[in-house]
Design a protein around this motif. Sequence first.
Motif, PDB file in Angstrom:
ATOM      1  N   ALA A 197       0.831  -1.207   0.000  1.00  0.00           N
ATOM      2  CA  ALA A 197       0.000   0.000   0.000  1.00  0.00           C
ATOM      3  C   ALA A 197       0.865   1.257   0.000  1.00  0.00           C
ATOM      4  CB  ALA A 197      -0.929  -0.010   1.212  1.00  0.00           C
ATOM      5  N   VAL A 198       1.856   1.288   0.878  1.00  0.00           N
ATOM      6  CA  VAL A 198       2.719   2.467   0.996  1.00  0.00           C
ATOM      7  C   VAL A 198       3.534   2.676  -0.277  1.00  0.00           C
ATOM      8  CG1 VAL A 198       4.705   3.416   2.240  1.00  0.00           C
ATOM      9  CG2 VAL A 198       2.812   2.375   3.511  1.00  0.00           C
ATOM     10  N   LYS A 199       3.998   1.576  -0.884  1.00  0.00           N
ATOM     11  CA  LYS A 199       4.764   1.669  -2.131  1.00  0.00           C
ATOM     12  C   LYS A 199       3.966   2.371  -3.221  1.00  0.00           C
ATOM     13  CE  LYS A 199       5.319  -1.917  -4.851  1.00  0.00           C
ATOM     14  NZ  LYS A 199       5.743  -3.253  -5.353  1.00  0.00           N
ATOM     15  N   ASN A 200       2.650   2.244  -3.165  1.00  0.00           N
ATOM     16  CA  ASN A 200       1.781   2.860  -4.167  1.00  0.00           C
ATOM     17  C   ASN A 200       1.236   4.217  -3.721  1.00  0.00           C
ATOM     18  OD1 ASN A 200       1.114   0.963  -6.630  1.00  0.00           O
ATOM     19  ND2 ASN A 200       1.428  -0.354  -4.849  1.00  0.00           N
ATOM     20  N   GLY A 201       1.763   4.723  -2.616  1.00  0.00           N
ATOM     21  CA  GLY A 201       1.386   6.065  -2.182  1.00  0.00           C
ATOM     22  C   GLY A 201       0.160   6.134  -1.294  1.00  0.00           C
ATOM     23  N   TYR A 202      -0.281   5.008  -0.762  1.00  0.00           N
ATOM     24  CA  TYR A 202      -1.491   4.953   0.048  1.00  0.00           C
ATOM     25  C   TYR A 202      -1.157   4.734   1.528  1.00  0.00           C
ATOM     26  CZ  TYR A 202      -3.491   4.085  -4.586  1.00  0.00           C
ATOM     27  OH  TYR A 202      -3.838   4.169  -5.908  1.00  0.00           O
ATOM     28  N   SER A 203      -2.182   4.815   2.364  1.00  0.00           N
ATOM     29  CA  SER A 203      -2.047   4.523   3.786  1.00  0.00           C
ATOM     30  C   SER A 203      -3.036   3.425   4.164  1.00  0.00           C
ATOM     31  CB  SER A 203      -2.311   5.779   4.625  1.00  0.00           C
ATOM     32  OG  SER A 203      -3.648   6.218   4.473  1.00  0.00           O
ATOM     33  N   VAL A 204      -2.776   2.777   5.292  1.00  0.00           N
ATOM     34  CA  VAL A 204      -3.629   1.684   5.765  1.00  0.00           C
ATOM     35  C   VAL A 204      -4.219   2.062   7.118  1.00  0.00           C
ATOM     36  CG1 VAL A 204      -3.737  -0.768   6.353  1.00  0.00           C
ATOM     37  CG2 VAL A 204      -2.170   0.015   4.566  1.00  0.00           C
ATOM     38  N   VAL A 205      -5.516   1.897   7.254  1.00  0.00           N
ATOM     39  CA  VAL A 205      -6.207   2.235   8.508  1.00  0.00           C
ATOM     40  C   VAL A 205      -5.638   1.398   9.652  1.00  0.00           C
ATOM     41  CG1 VAL A 205      -8.433   2.230   9.697  1.00  0.00           C
ATOM     42  CG2 VAL A 205      -8.296   2.958   7.302  1.00  0.00           C
ATOM     43  N   ARG A 206      -5.359   2.060  10.773  1.00  0.00           N
ATOM     44  CA  ARG A 206      -4.742   1.394  11.916  1.00  0.00           C
ATOM     45  C   ARG A 206      -5.769   0.889  12.932  1.00  0.00           C
ATOM     46  NH1 ARG A 206       0.723   2.491  12.709  1.00  0.00           N
ATOM     47  NH2 ARG A 206       1.641   3.659  10.975  1.00  0.00           N
ATOM     48  N   GLU A 207      -6.792   1.702  13.187  1.00  0.00           N
ATOM     49  CA  GLU A 207      -7.717   1.402  14.291  1.00  0.00           C
ATOM     50  C   GLU A 207      -8.637   0.223  14.019  1.00  0.00           C
ATOM     51  OE1 GLU A 207      -7.242   4.331  12.822  1.00  0.00           O
ATOM     52  OE2 GLU A 207      -7.556   6.029  14.181  1.00  0.00           O
ATOM     53  N   ILE A 208      -8.907  -0.038  12.741  1.00  0.00           N
ATOM     54  CA  ILE A 208      -9.861  -1.091  12.375  1.00  0.00           C
ATOM     55  C   ILE A 208      -9.121  -2.128  11.541  1.00  0.00           C
ATOM     56  CG2 ILE A 208     -12.125  -1.582  11.391  1.00  0.00           C
ATOM     57  CD1 ILE A 208     -12.572   1.508  11.404  1.00  0.00           C
ATOM     58  N   GLY A 209      -9.319  -3.398  11.846  1.00  0.00           N
ATOM     59  CA  GLY A 209      -8.623  -4.441  11.098  1.00  0.00           C
ATOM     60  C   GLY A 209      -9.474  -5.679  10.938  1.00  0.00           C
ATOM     61  N   GLY A 210      -8.797  -6.787  10.699  1.00  0.00           N
ATOM     62  CA  GLY A 210      -9.491  -8.061  10.570  1.00  0.00           C
ATOM     63  C   GLY A 210      -9.705  -8.694  11.932  1.00  0.00           C
ATOM     64  N   HIS A 211     -10.178  -9.939  11.904  1.00  0.00           N
ATOM     65  CA  HIS A 211     -10.558 -10.594  13.151  1.00  0.00           C
ATOM     66  C   HIS A 211     -10.712 -12.089  12.932  1.00  0.00           C
ATOM     67  CE1 HIS A 211     -14.698 -10.879  11.494  1.00  0.00           C
ATOM     68  NE2 HIS A 211     -14.378  -9.704  10.945  1.00  0.00           N
ATOM     69  N   GLY A 212     -10.596 -12.826  14.007  1.00  0.00           N
ATOM     70  CA  GLY A 212     -10.971 -14.222  13.956  1.00  0.00           C
ATOM     71  C   GLY A 212     -12.464 -14.346  13.731  1.00  0.00           C
TER      72      GLY A 212
END
Length: 291
Positions: A197-212
């Motif tokens: 994501a960062v290589k393409n100039g984007y950011s990734v949301v930190r507070e919300i993610g995946g889950h079991g």
Amino acid sequence: MLGKLGRNDACWCGSNKKYKACHMASDEKIETFARQGHIVPPRFILKNGEQIEGIRESGKINTAVLDYVAEHIREGMTTEEIDRLVHEKTEELGGIPAPLGYEGFPKSVCTSINEQVCHGIPSEDIVLKDGDIINVDVSTIYHGYFSDSSRMFCIGNVSAEKKKLVDVTKECVELGLAQVKPWGFMGDMGQAVHDHAVKNGYSVVREIGGHGVGLEFHEEPFVSYVTKKGTEMLLVPGMVFTIEPMVNMGTDEVYTDGGDNWSVYTADGLPSAQWEIQVLVTETGYEVLAY
């Protein structure tokens, strides 16, 4: 930590197999990693064969519902119409829409458009327009087992910038999936997602993610996509979780709409994209259970 069983005792997982023929070797490996200071999965999130088969069947319905949405989604459709499609198709296939009533969520599916990051609530007032990108997030209960996956859809003539965001986000999921291996780490997957994501100039949301997910809608562990290789929870056969990075064109900062207390938006108003798959860690690698 894990509790000791005799070799010929019934395995703790409920498989009705002897411990030596089931989880003994795996437990010994887990104990080795735990002694080294790594985060290891609690037993209750490791699924046995019967449970995996139930989750797999739920996942087939979830995937079929998203296929159905893909066949019908179009410009001019309201997100309420998408909700009806999902609800009716899920029930037709024998499932129950998991979001409906979950912690008060009022609809059967999440529909998140453009700068909406996730948890968008379907409405008769929201109409899909030419150039929109939308995430449709479907979750299913089937015979008590849970599945969860989502896809992005491009409506009409989408700008090259938005199309790239959608495509790169899907690539992030695919690169993360390639890092899912038994006795690896959740951070291996997280770093692969984040780096792309960062290589393409984007950011990734930190507070919300995946889950079991599997026996419940949301289980341990929390799955982050801003982590480092060799960190986070040990990946062990029988773990089931989602890979669902939320990739933003601009800042990674987000906020929740105070009006509905569900819909999450990018803080800068720029678009966000998300793809979600549900993954099982196997003895040799992974199996995608819903996509």
